[in-house]
Design a protein around this motif. Structure first.
Motif, short mmCIF file in Angstrom:
data_model
loop_
_atom_site.label_atom_id
_atom_site.label_comp_id
_atom_site.label_asym_id
_atom_site.label_seq_id
_atom_site.Cartn_x
_atom_site.Cartn_y
_atom_site.Cartn_z
N LEU A 134 0.81 -1.22 0.00
CA LEU A 134 0.00 0.00 0.00
C LEU A 134 0.84 1.27 0.00
O LEU A 134 0.50 2.23 -0.71
CB LEU A 134 -0.95 -0.01 1.20
CG LEU A 134 -1.92 1.17 1.31
CD1 LEU A 134 -2.78 1.29 0.06
CD2 LEU A 134 -2.80 1.02 2.55
N PRO A 135 1.95 1.36 0.75
CA PRO A 135 2.78 2.58 0.67
C PRO A 135 3.29 2.87 -0.73
O PRO A 135 3.48 4.04 -1.10
CB PRO A 135 3.93 2.29 1.64
CG PRO A 135 3.35 1.33 2.63
CD PRO A 135 2.44 0.45 1.81
N LEU A 136 3.51 1.83 -1.53
CA LEU A 136 3.94 2.05 -2.92
C LEU A 136 2.82 2.64 -3.75
O LEU A 136 3.06 3.43 -4.67
CB LEU A 136 4.43 0.74 -3.54
CG LEU A 136 5.70 0.14 -2.95
CD1 LEU A 136 6.09 -1.12 -3.73
CD2 LEU A 136 6.86 1.14 -2.95
N GLU A 137 1.57 2.27 -3.44
CA GLU A 137 0.43 2.88 -4.14
C GLU A 137 0.40 4.38 -3.85
O GLU A 137 0.15 5.19 -4.75
CB GLU A 137 -0.88 2.22 -3.68
CG GLU A 137 -1.05 0.78 -4.09
CD GLU A 137 -1.50 0.63 -5.53
OE1 GLU A 137 -1.62 1.64 -6.25
OE2 GLU A 137 -1.75 -0.52 -5.95
N ALA A 138 0.65 4.74 -2.60
CA ALA A 138 0.65 6.16 -2.24
C ALA A 138 1.79 6.89 -2.94
O ALA A 138 1.61 8.01 -3.44
CB ALA A 138 0.77 6.32 -0.72
N LEU A 139 2.96 6.28 -2.98
CA LEU A 139 4.10 6.90 -3.65
C LEU A 139 3.84 7.05 -5.14
O LEU A 139 4.13 8.10 -5.74
CB LEU A 139 5.37 6.08 -3.40
CG LEU A 139 6.64 6.56 -4.10
CD1 LEU A 139 6.95 8.01 -3.76
CD2 LEU A 139 7.82 5.65 -3.72
N ASN A 140 3.30 6.02 -5.77
CA ASN A 140 2.98 6.09 -7.19
C ASN A 140 2.01 7.24 -7.47
O ASN A 140 2.18 8.00 -8.43
CB ASN A 140 2.37 4.77 -7.65
CG ASN A 140 1.98 4.80 -9.11
OD1 ASN A 140 2.83 4.77 -10.00
ND2 ASN A 140 0.68 4.85 -9.37
N ALA A 141 1.00 7.40 -6.61
CA ALA A 141 0.02 8.46 -6.81
C ALA A 141 0.63 9.84 -6.59
O ALA A 141 0.33 10.79 -7.31
CB ALA A 141 -1.16 8.25 -5.86
N ALA A 142 1.51 9.95 -5.58
CA ALA A 142 2.15 11.24 -5.33
C ALA A 142 3.04 11.65 -6.50
O ALA A 142 3.11 12.83 -6.86
CB ALA A 142 2.98 11.17 -4.04
N LEU A 143 3.71 10.68 -7.11
CA LEU A 143 4.52 10.98 -8.29
C LEU A 143 3.64 11.34 -9.48
O LEU A 143 3.93 12.30 -10.22
CB LEU A 143 5.41 9.78 -8.63
CG LEU A 143 6.50 9.43 -7.61
CD1 LEU A 143 7.16 8.11 -7.98
CD2 LEU A 143 7.53 10.54 -7.51
N ALA A 144 2.56 10.59 -9.69
CA ALA A 144 1.65 10.88 -10.79
C ALA A 144 1.06 12.27 -10.67
O ALA A 144 0.88 12.97 -11.67
CB ALA A 144 0.54 9.83 -10.83
N GLU A 145 0.79 12.68 -9.44
CA GLU A 145 0.25 14.01 -9.17
C GLU A 145 1.20 15.08 -9.69
O GLU A 145 0.78 16.17 -10.08
CB GLU A 145 0.09 14.14 -7.66
CG GLU A 145 -0.86 15.18 -7.18
CD GLU A 145 -1.04 15.07 -5.68
OE1 GLU A 145 -2.18 15.06 -5.23
OE2 GLU A 145 -0.02 14.99 -4.95
N ARG A 146 2.49 14.78 -9.70
CA ARG A 146 3.52 15.71 -10.15
C ARG A 146 3.96 15.44 -11.59
O ARG A 146 4.95 15.99 -12.05
CB ARG A 146 4.72 15.64 -9.20
CG ARG A 146 4.40 16.21 -7.83
CD ARG A 146 5.29 15.64 -6.73
NE ARG A 146 4.99 16.27 -5.46
CZ ARG A 146 3.95 15.94 -4.69
NH1 ARG A 146 3.12 14.97 -5.06
NH2 ARG A 146 3.73 16.56 -3.53
N GLY A 147 3.22 14.56 -12.28
CA GLY A 147 3.52 14.27 -13.67
C GLY A 147 4.71 13.35 -13.88
O GLY A 147 5.28 13.32 -14.98
N VAL A 148 5.10 12.60 -12.86
CA VAL A 148 6.25 11.70 -12.95
C VAL A 148 5.77 10.26 -13.14
O VAL A 148 5.18 9.68 -12.23
CB VAL A 148 7.13 11.79 -11.69
CG1 VAL A 148 8.31 10.83 -11.79
CG2 VAL A 148 7.62 13.22 -11.48
#
Length: 292
Positions: free
Chosen positions: A191-205
């Motif tokens: 689950l923490p990787l899901e949060a990290l993936n979303a935080a990066l996607a939010e920044r266009g990464v």
């Protein structure tokens, strides 16, 4: 993940930030901030003519909402109107909201859990929602699960609700993956990787998220095909913190982040960086994407 922004603290007022610091924090050009302020009125809420623009945390949160909506395809004017309506005061990341979320999870009320998390994500973004709502709620539920051995279904529903909300609110960016996110073999807490993936996607990464329990051979094959600039290996428990998994990425061109409490007792050598929270991971990946 740490955001290297140093606020000024005016006497008797909240901390404020210069435009350059805000631009770095959001990953936007200063010219974009200036344009949004001039065209749509999304900018410093208390700017005085003749002085440098200083942004409060509330101003930055409104900008972040607009940034997310534009990235998801909204026209800038519509995104600006929506951002003004979603100021942080509308959804407060506080104890009562955590209690509300936990209560809904215990009732197995997935509609309320998802609605609550989505509203927080839309208003405050992934990092703040994860750190100040999701993690406290998960900790409260997990304390009862580990202490009494029951309510496992509550933990599962809450975890599923968080993942579902992240997928609903945050759009996946287009492009080759900058980061590869995975759990070593035997680690099932992804689950923490899901949060990290979303935080990066939010920044266009863009990121390639492989999820839980990835064998070492699969990690090596995936890295060879994706050629990421950063690799993040999440370990919840010491038993899954495998030094040999880290050595797969013994390449000076790849930044390796050992994320999670499982690595606390593992000696880390070479360029491997220990990561302790979401904001720190996001910052390091953003830096690695630009510098490698």
């Amino acid at each position: 993940m740490t955001q290297h922004v140093h606020p000024a603290q005016p006497a008797g007022g909240p901390p404020t930030f210069a435009a350059g610091a805000v631009a770095r924090r959001l990953g936007l050009p200063v010219s974009t901030l200036r344009s949004w302020n001039n065209r749509y009125g999304i900018g410093p809420s208390d700017h005085q003519r003749g002085r440098h623009r200083r942004y409060t945390e509330t101003d930055i949160a409104v900008l972040a909402v607009m940034q997310r909506l534009v990235a998801q395809g909204s026209p800038p004017a519509a995104a600006a109107r929506a951002a003004r309506d979603r100021r942080p005061n509308n959804v407060r990341l506080d104890g009562p909201l955590v209690k509300h979320l936990v209560g809904a999870a215990y009732r197995l009320d997935s509609h309320t859990t998802i609605t609550t998390i989505c509203q927080a994500l839309t208003t405050h973004g992934v990092v703040d929602t994860w750190q100040h709502l999701c993690v406290p709620a998960l900790n409260q539920v997990q304390e009862r699960v580990s202490g009494q051995g029951d309510c496992v279904e509550v933990e599962h529903l809450l975890s599923w609700s968080i993942t579902t909300s992240l997928h609903q609110v945050v759009a996946t960016p287009v492009g080759a993956p900058v980061a590869m996110l995975a759990c070593p073999a035997g680690e099932h807490h992804a689950l923490p990787l899901e949060a990290l993936n979303a935080a990066l996607a939010e920044r266009g990464v863009p990121a390639a998220t492989l999820g839980a329990d990835v064998p070492e051979r699969a990690l090596a094959d995936a890295a060879g095909r994706a050629r990421p600039k950063v690799v993040v290996l999440w370990s919840q428990a010491p038993a899954t913190a495998s030094p040999s998994a880290l050595r797969i990425f013994d390449d000076a061109s790849i930044m390796v982040l050992a994320a999670g409490p499982g690595w606390a007792r593992t000696p880390l050598s070479g360029p491997v960086i220990a990561v302790n929270d979401l904001s720190q991971a996001v910052g390091l990946i953003m830096d690695g994407a630009q510098n490698r």
